[in-house]
Design a protein around this motif. Sequence first.
Motif, PDB file in Angstrom:
ATOM      1  N   ALA A  69       1.192  -1.360  -0.366  1.00  0.00           N
ATOM      2  CA  ALA A  69       0.297  -0.170  -0.350  1.00  0.00           C
ATOM      3  C   ALA A  69       0.959   1.657   0.195  1.00  0.00           C
ATOM      4  CB  ALA A  69      -0.721   0.428   1.294  1.00  0.00           C
ATOM      5  N   ASN A  70       2.297   1.269   0.126  1.00  0.00           N
ATOM      6  CA  ASN A  70       3.145   2.479   0.442  1.00  0.00           C
ATOM      7  C   ASN A  70       4.128   2.257  -0.719  1.00  0.00           C
ATOM      8  OD1 ASN A  70       2.190   3.844   2.627  1.00  0.00           O
ATOM      9  ND2 ASN A  70       2.693   2.216   4.118  1.00  0.00           N
ATOM     10  N   GLY A  71       4.394   1.943  -1.306  1.00  0.00           N
ATOM     11  CA  GLY A  71       4.119   1.490  -3.081  1.00  0.00           C
ATOM     12  C   GLY A  71       6.061   0.814  -2.974  1.00  0.00           C
ATOM     13  N   LEU A  72       5.425   0.134  -1.794  1.00  0.00           N
ATOM     14  CA  LEU A  72       6.916  -1.288  -2.101  1.00  0.00           C
ATOM     15  C   LEU A  72       6.600  -2.619  -3.104  1.00  0.00           C
ATOM     16  CD1 LEU A  72       7.114   0.866   0.932  1.00  0.00           C
ATOM     17  CD2 LEU A  72       8.417  -1.623   1.243  1.00  0.00           C
ATOM     18  N   THR A  73       7.615  -2.844  -3.597  1.00  0.00           N
ATOM     19  CA  THR A  73       7.395  -3.706  -4.771  1.00  0.00           C
ATOM     20  C   THR A  73       8.338  -4.792  -3.965  1.00  0.00           C
ATOM     21  OG1 THR A  73       7.975  -2.271  -6.319  1.00  0.00           O
ATOM     22  CG2 THR A  73       8.231  -4.716  -6.736  1.00  0.00           C
ATOM     23  N   ARG A  74       7.357  -6.468  -4.020  1.00  0.00           N
ATOM     24  CA  ARG A  74       7.712  -7.492  -3.962  1.00  0.00           C
ATOM     25  C   ARG A  74       9.200  -8.298  -4.520  1.00  0.00           C
ATOM     26  NH1 ARG A  74       3.884 -12.903  -1.522  1.00  0.00           N
ATOM     27  NH2 ARG A  74       5.748 -14.123  -1.909  1.00  0.00           N
ATOM     28  N   GLU A  75      10.053  -8.223  -3.918  1.00  0.00           N
ATOM     29  CA  GLU A  75      11.457  -8.702  -4.327  1.00  0.00           C
ATOM     30  C   GLU A  75      11.608  -9.741  -4.594  1.00  0.00           C
ATOM     31  OE1 GLU A  75      14.876  -5.100  -5.397  1.00  0.00           O
ATOM     32  OE2 GLU A  75      15.002  -6.498  -2.773  1.00  0.00           O
ATOM     33  N   ALA A  76      11.677 -10.812  -3.627  1.00  0.00           N
ATOM     34  CA  ALA A  76      11.675 -12.421  -3.114  1.00  0.00           C
ATOM     35  C   ALA A  76      11.702 -12.780  -1.729  1.00  0.00           C
ATOM     36  CB  ALA A  76      13.786 -12.642  -2.762  1.00  0.00           C
ATOM     37  N   THR A  77      10.990 -14.451  -1.705  1.00  0.00           N
ATOM     38  CA  THR A  77      11.165 -14.960  -1.030  1.00  0.00           C
ATOM     39  C   THR A  77      12.376 -15.280  -1.107  1.00  0.00           C
ATOM     40  OG1 THR A  77       9.146 -15.352  -1.879  1.00  0.00           O
ATOM     41  CG2 THR A  77      10.162 -17.455   0.036  1.00  0.00           C
ATOM     42  N   LEU A  78      12.312 -15.447   0.550  1.00  0.00           N
ATOM     43  CA  LEU A  78      14.343 -16.028   1.006  1.00  0.00           C
ATOM     44  C   LEU A  78      14.106 -17.071   2.546  1.00  0.00           C
ATOM     45  CD1 LEU A  78      15.349 -12.451   2.834  1.00  0.00           C
ATOM     46  CD2 LEU A  78      15.486 -14.136   0.218  1.00  0.00           C
ATOM     47  N   ASP A  79      14.136 -18.255   1.586  1.00  0.00           N
ATOM     48  CA  ASP A  79      14.229 -19.555   2.689  1.00  0.00           C
ATOM     49  C   ASP A  79      15.705 -19.752   3.888  1.00  0.00           C
ATOM     50  OD1 ASP A  79      11.711 -20.079   0.963  1.00  0.00           O
ATOM     51  OD2 ASP A  79      13.723 -21.882  -0.208  1.00  0.00           O
ATOM     52  N   ASP A  80      14.759 -19.612   5.257  1.00  0.00           N
ATOM     53  CA  ASP A  80      15.419 -19.978   6.260  1.00  0.00           C
ATOM     54  C   ASP A  80      16.134 -18.677   6.361  1.00  0.00           C
ATOM     55  OD1 ASP A  80      14.223 -22.255   6.571  1.00  0.00           O
ATOM     56  OD2 ASP A  80      16.289 -23.582   5.921  1.00  0.00           O
ATOM     57  N   TYR A  81      15.770 -17.546   6.782  1.00  0.00           N
ATOM     58  CA  TYR A  81      16.568 -16.109   6.329  1.00  0.00           C
ATOM     59  C   TYR A  81      16.914 -15.553   8.157  1.00  0.00           C
ATOM     60  CZ  TYR A  81      17.520 -11.890   5.429  1.00  0.00           C
ATOM     61  OH  TYR A  81      18.562 -10.492   5.199  1.00  0.00           O
ATOM     62  N   VAL A  82      15.458 -15.944   9.132  1.00  0.00           N
ATOM     63  CA  VAL A  82      15.855 -15.826  10.544  1.00  0.00           C
ATOM     64  C   VAL A  82      15.508 -16.839  11.023  1.00  0.00           C
ATOM     65  CG1 VAL A  82      15.497 -13.380  10.189  1.00  0.00           C
ATOM     66  CG2 VAL A  82      13.778 -14.730  10.303  1.00  0.00           C
ATOM     67  N   ILE A  83      16.424 -16.424  12.729  1.00  0.00           N
ATOM     68  CA  ILE A  83      16.153 -18.120  12.702  1.00  0.00           C
ATOM     69  C   ILE A  83      14.988 -16.935  14.685  1.00  0.00           C
ATOM     70  CG2 ILE A  83      16.873 -19.663  14.699  1.00  0.00           C
ATOM     71  CD1 ILE A  83      17.443 -20.846  12.083  1.00  0.00           C
ATOM     72  N   LYS A  84      13.901 -17.444  14.701  1.00  0.00           N
ATOM     73  CA  LYS A  84      13.274 -16.898  15.894  1.00  0.00           C
ATOM     74  C   LYS A  84      12.516 -17.965  16.765  1.00  0.00           C
ATOM     75  CE  LYS A  84       9.596 -13.639  17.297  1.00  0.00           C
ATOM     76  NZ  LYS A  84       8.448 -13.412  17.008  1.00  0.00           N
ATOM     77  N   ASP A  85      12.602 -18.532  18.038  1.00  0.00           N
ATOM     78  CA  ASP A  85      12.404 -18.579  18.741  1.00  0.00           C
ATOM     79  C   ASP A  85      13.116 -20.211  18.574  1.00  0.00           C
ATOM     80  OD1 ASP A  85      11.165 -16.996  20.248  1.00  0.00           O
ATOM     81  OD2 ASP A  85       9.471 -17.941  19.304  1.00  0.00           O
ATOM     82  N   GLY A  86      14.424 -20.301  17.769  1.00  0.00           N
ATOM     83  CA  GLY A  86      15.338 -21.884  17.152  1.00  0.00           C
ATOM     84  C   GLY A  86      14.191 -22.445  15.907  1.00  0.00           C
ATOM     85  N   MET A  87      13.376 -21.142  15.846  1.00  0.00           N
ATOM     86  CA  MET A  87      12.726 -21.882  14.383  1.00  0.00           C
ATOM     87  C   MET A  87      13.675 -21.504  12.969  1.00  0.00           C
ATOM     88  SD  MET A  87      10.068 -24.753  14.954  1.00  0.00           S
ATOM     89  CE  MET A  87       9.739 -24.808  13.856  1.00  0.00           C
ATOM     90  N   SER A  88      14.096 -22.083  12.326  1.00  0.00           N
ATOM     91  CA  SER A  88      14.236 -21.058  10.460  1.00  0.00           C
ATOM     92  C   SER A  88      12.732 -21.034  10.030  1.00  0.00           C
ATOM     93  CB  SER A  88      15.082 -22.111   9.671  1.00  0.00           C
ATOM     94  OG  SER A  88      16.009 -22.533  10.032  1.00  0.00           O
ATOM     95  N   GLN A  89      12.870 -19.096   9.928  1.00  0.00           N
ATOM     96  CA  GLN A  89      11.313 -18.261   9.660  1.00  0.00           C
ATOM     97  C   GLN A  89      12.136 -18.130   7.762  1.00  0.00           C
ATOM     98  OE1 GLN A  89       9.126 -17.915  11.117  1.00  0.00           O
ATOM     99  NE2 GLN A  89       9.730 -19.420  12.757  1.00  0.00           N
TER     100      GLN A  89
END
Length: 112
Positions: A69-89
């Motif tokens: 809604a603010n004009g950003l463009t979707r660029e990519a899906t990044l698999d297992d990019y961050v770890i949260k609560d011990g799980m890849s996100q």
Amino acid sequence: MGAVGLHLIEKYGHAELGYWLGKPYRRRGYISEAVGALITAGFEHLPDLARIQAIHKLDNDASGGALLANGLTREATLDDYVIKDGMSQTVVSYRILRREWAAGRTQDADKK
């Protein structure tokens, strides 16, 4: 209630946009409004800023909607990019370039 901010990486001329909002305040447009204001402030007050980028968890469609809604463009899906609560996100990456932001402001002014 929540927070929104830009983490500036001056060396590369970009900033990472981040935000969170408490559950009682979601789905009221607050994040969309705050994101838009911060993007405008970033580009208006940081002349060397060429790009603002953001990510959200793959399953958070509302967050993606606020970015789109603010004009950003979707660029990519990044698999297992961050770890949260011990799980890849997996996350989705978005961006807006200064020239895109400026073009959008020109179009908005033409509509008035």
